[in-house]
Design a protein around this motif. Structure first.
Motif, PDB file in Angstrom:
ATOM      1  N   GLU A  42       2.300  -7.704   3.936  1.00 33.05           N
ATOM      2  CA  GLU A  42       2.004  -9.136   3.813  1.00 33.05           C
ATOM      3  C   GLU A  42       1.842  -9.801   5.164  1.00 33.05           C
ATOM      4  O   GLU A  42       0.974 -10.655   5.350  1.00 33.05           O
ATOM      5  CB  GLU A  42       3.121  -9.844   3.042  1.00 33.05           C
ATOM      6  CG  GLU A  42       3.001  -9.789   1.542  1.00 33.05           C
ATOM      7  CD  GLU A  42       1.701 -10.404   1.015  1.00 33.05           C
ATOM      8  OE1 GLU A  42       1.323 -11.511   1.431  1.00 33.05           O
ATOM      9  OE2 GLU A  42       1.083  -9.742   0.192  1.00 33.05           O
ATOM     10  N   ALA A  43       2.680  -9.448   6.132  1.00 32.56           N
ATOM     11  CA  ALA A  43       2.608 -10.082   7.452  1.00 32.56           C
ATOM     12  C   ALA A  43       1.264  -9.786   8.123  1.00 32.56           C
ATOM     13  O   ALA A  43       0.634 -10.666   8.716  1.00 32.56           O
ATOM     14  CB  ALA A  43       3.751  -9.592   8.328  1.00 32.56           C
ATOM     15  N   GLU A  44       0.825  -8.555   8.003  1.00 26.17           N
ATOM     16  CA  GLU A  44      -0.450  -8.184   8.611  1.00 26.17           C
ATOM     17  C   GLU A  44      -1.615  -8.872   7.899  1.00 26.17           C
ATOM     18  O   GLU A  44      -2.558  -9.335   8.531  1.00 26.17           O
ATOM     19  CB  GLU A  44      -0.625  -6.661   8.562  1.00 26.17           C
ATOM     20  CG  GLU A  44      -1.804  -6.171   9.351  1.00 26.17           C
ATOM     21  CD  GLU A  44      -1.866  -4.663   9.418  1.00 26.17           C
ATOM     22  OE1 GLU A  44      -2.956  -4.147   9.672  1.00 26.17           O
ATOM     23  OE2 GLU A  44      -0.825  -4.011   9.205  1.00 26.17           O
ATOM     24  N   TRP A  45      -1.544  -8.959   6.589  1.00 28.73           N
ATOM     25  CA  TRP A  45      -2.590  -9.630   5.809  1.00 28.73           C
ATOM     26  C   TRP A  45      -2.638 -11.121   6.160  1.00 28.73           C
ATOM     27  O   TRP A  45      -3.715 -11.689   6.332  1.00 28.73           O
ATOM     28  CB  TRP A  45      -2.334  -9.424   4.320  1.00 28.73           C
ATOM     29  CG  TRP A  45      -3.430  -9.979   3.470  1.00 28.73           C
ATOM     30  CD1 TRP A  45      -3.342 -11.055   2.671  1.00 28.73           C
ATOM     31  CD2 TRP A  45      -4.760  -9.473   3.344  1.00 28.73           C
ATOM     32  NE1 TRP A  45      -4.536 -11.275   2.047  1.00 28.73           N
ATOM     33  CE2 TRP A  45      -5.436 -10.314   2.448  1.00 28.73           C
ATOM     34  CE3 TRP A  45      -5.451  -8.404   3.891  1.00 28.73           C
ATOM     35  CZ2 TRP A  45      -6.767 -10.122   2.091  1.00 28.73           C
ATOM     36  CZ3 TRP A  45      -6.775  -8.222   3.533  1.00 28.73           C
ATOM     37  CH2 TRP A  45      -7.410  -9.070   2.650  1.00 28.73           C
ATOM     38  N   GLY A  46      -1.495 -11.748   6.311  1.00 25.43           N
ATOM     39  CA  GLY A  46      -1.453 -13.157   6.688  1.00 25.43           C
ATOM     40  C   GLY A  46      -2.013 -13.390   8.082  1.00 25.43           C
ATOM     41  O   GLY A  46      -2.728 -14.365   8.327  1.00 25.43           O
ATOM     42  N   ARG A  47      -1.691 -12.478   9.018  1.00 27.36           N
ATOM     43  CA  ARG A  47      -2.235 -12.605  10.371  1.00 27.36           C
ATOM     44  C   ARG A  47      -3.752 -12.452  10.349  1.00 27.36           C
ATOM     45  O   ARG A  47      -4.475 -13.158  11.049  1.00 27.36           O
ATOM     46  CB  ARG A  47      -1.618 -11.549  11.273  1.00 27.36           C
ATOM     47  CG  ARG A  47      -1.957 -11.756  12.734  1.00 27.36           C
ATOM     48  CD  ARG A  47      -1.285 -10.728  13.584  1.00 27.36           C
ATOM     49  NE  ARG A  47      -1.714  -9.399  13.132  1.00 27.36           N
ATOM     50  CZ  ARG A  47      -1.891  -8.353  13.918  1.00 27.36           C
ATOM     51  NH1 ARG A  47      -1.626  -8.451  15.182  1.00 27.36           N
ATOM     52  NH2 ARG A  47      -2.279  -7.210  13.438  1.00 27.36           N
ATOM     53  N   PHE A  48      -4.267 -11.552   9.520  1.00 25.25           N
ATOM     54  CA  PHE A  48      -5.706 -11.367   9.374  1.00 25.25           C
ATOM     55  C   PHE A  48      -6.370 -12.650   8.885  1.00 25.25           C
ATOM     56  O   PHE A  48      -7.423 -13.053   9.376  1.00 25.25           O
ATOM     57  CB  PHE A  48      -5.990 -10.204   8.406  1.00 25.25           C
ATOM     58  CG  PHE A  48      -7.431 -10.071   8.039  1.00 25.25           C
ATOM     59  CD1 PHE A  48      -8.340  -9.513   8.925  1.00 25.25           C
ATOM     60  CD2 PHE A  48      -7.888 -10.500   6.803  1.00 25.25           C
ATOM     61  CE1 PHE A  48      -9.667  -9.387   8.583  1.00 25.25           C
ATOM     62  CE2 PHE A  48      -9.214 -10.379   6.455  1.00 25.25           C
ATOM     63  CZ  PHE A  48     -10.115  -9.819   7.349  1.00 25.25           C
ATOM     64  N   LEU A  49      -5.743 -13.311   7.923  1.00 24.91           N
ATOM     65  CA  LEU A  49      -6.319 -14.540   7.379  1.00 24.91           C
ATOM     66  C   LEU A  49      -6.249 -15.693   8.375  1.00 24.91           C
ATOM     67  O   LEU A  49      -7.112 -16.578   8.371  1.00 24.91           O
ATOM     68  CB  LEU A  49      -5.607 -14.918   6.079  1.00 24.91           C
ATOM     69  CG  LEU A  49      -5.821 -13.940   4.919  1.00 24.91           C
ATOM     70  CD1 LEU A  49      -4.962 -14.350   3.729  1.00 24.91           C
ATOM     71  CD2 LEU A  49      -7.279 -13.881   4.525  1.00 24.91           C
ATOM     72  N   ARG A  50      -5.219 -15.727   9.227  1.00 24.69           N
ATOM     73  CA  ARG A  50      -5.052 -16.829  10.176  1.00 24.69           C
ATOM     74  C   ARG A  50      -5.832 -16.642  11.473  1.00 24.69           C
ATOM     75  O   ARG A  50      -6.103 -17.610  12.170  1.00 24.69           O
ATOM     76  CB  ARG A  50      -3.568 -16.994  10.519  1.00 24.69           C
ATOM     77  CG  ARG A  50      -2.744 -17.617   9.411  1.00 24.69           C
ATOM     78  CD  ARG A  50      -1.332 -17.921   9.885  1.00 24.69           C
ATOM     79  NE  ARG A  50      -0.656 -16.771  10.482  1.00 24.69           N
ATOM     80  CZ  ARG A  50       0.014 -15.850   9.783  1.00 24.69           C
ATOM     81  NH1 ARG A  50       0.120 -15.955   8.479  1.00 24.69           N
ATOM     82  NH2 ARG A  50       0.597 -14.836  10.395  1.00 24.69           N
ATOM     83  N   THR A  62      -8.495 -16.378  14.318  1.00 28.96           N
ATOM     84  CA  THR A  62      -9.809 -16.974  14.541  1.00 28.96           C
ATOM     85  C   THR A  62     -10.593 -16.048  15.457  1.00 28.96           C
ATOM     86  O   THR A  62     -10.048 -15.116  16.061  1.00 28.96           O
ATOM     87  CB  THR A  62      -9.671 -18.343  15.223  1.00 28.96           C
ATOM     88  OG1 THR A  62      -9.060 -18.156  16.508  1.00 28.96           O
ATOM     89  CG2 THR A  62      -8.872 -19.310  14.376  1.00 28.96           C
ATOM     90  N   GLU A  63     -11.852 -16.320  15.571  1.00 29.09           N
ATOM     91  CA  GLU A  63     -12.700 -15.487  16.418  1.00 29.09           C
ATOM     92  C   GLU A  63     -12.252 -15.572  17.874  1.00 29.09           C
ATOM     93  O   GLU A  63     -12.256 -14.582  18.604  1.00 29.09           O
ATOM     94  CB  GLU A  63     -14.164 -15.936  16.292  1.00 29.09           C
ATOM     95  CG  GLU A  63     -15.124 -15.028  16.996  1.00 29.09           C
ATOM     96  CD  GLU A  63     -16.570 -15.404  16.744  1.00 29.09           C
ATOM     97  OE1 GLU A  63     -17.415 -15.000  17.558  1.00 29.09           O
ATOM     98  OE2 GLU A  63     -16.850 -16.094  15.756  1.00 29.09           O
ATOM     99  N   GLU A  64     -11.856 -16.742  18.299  1.00 32.22           N
ATOM    100  CA  GLU A  64     -11.401 -16.916  19.683  1.00 32.22           C
ATOM    101  C   GLU A  64     -10.123 -16.118  19.949  1.00 32.22           C
ATOM    102  O   GLU A  64      -9.975 -15.490  20.997  1.00 32.22           O
ATOM    103  CB  GLU A  64     -11.174 -18.402  19.978  1.00 32.22           C
ATOM    104  CG  GLU A  64     -10.850 -18.696  21.411  1.00 32.22           C
ATOM    105  CD  GLU A  64     -11.962 -18.278  22.361  1.00 32.22           C
ATOM    106  OE1 GLU A  64     -11.629 -17.817  23.470  1.00 32.22           O
ATOM    107  OE2 GLU A  64     -13.155 -18.398  22.004  1.00 32.22           O
ATOM    108  N   ALA A  65      -9.200 -16.107  19.007  1.00 33.07           N
ATOM    109  CA  ALA A  65      -7.963 -15.343  19.177  1.00 33.07           C
ATOM    110  C   ALA A  65      -8.248 -13.847  19.240  1.00 33.07           C
ATOM    111  O   ALA A  65      -7.625 -13.118  20.017  1.00 33.07           O
ATOM    112  CB  ALA A  65      -6.999 -15.654  18.042  1.00 33.07           C
TER     113      ALA A  65
END
Length: 101
Positions: A10-18, A20-23
């Motif tokens: 879940e943590a990895e999936w949430g990071r994927f959703l959050r 941005t292209e700049e990050a």
């Protein structure tokens, strides 16, 4: 046999959703450009064998030939060209004709 989906925490999936292209651009490693790689490269950095011509060309250059040798070389070339054209013509006519509809 059913295909199973890979497990993503879940943590990895949430990071994927959050993300941005700049990050993503900030966290991605930077590859040096071709110019930067060439500036630091030397002969010692080559991988494999570096090609160096070991022998000079087999015959003399055209400009170094005397007129008789030039005529002989031109005659050999024209003779080879003639033989190739004759063979091409023979093989072309030797093929069975395909009737056109």
């Amino acid at each position: 046999m059913t295909a199973r989906e890979p497990f993503v925490p879940e943590a990895e999936w949430g990071r994927f959703l959050r993300d941005t292209e700049e990050a993503i651009r900030r966290s991605a490693p930077r590859e040096p450009s071709a110019r930067e790689r060439a500036a630091g490269a030397g002969v010692d950095d080559a991988v494999g064998e570096v090609w160096c011509p070991e022998e000079p060309p087999a015959g003399p250059a055209w400009r170094q030939l005397d007129p008789a040798a030039r005529v002989r070389r031109a005659a050999r070339f024209l003779g080879l060209l003639t033989v190739l054209l004759v063979l091409l013509t023979l093989f072309r006519h030797a093929q069975p004709a395909v009737p056109s509809p």
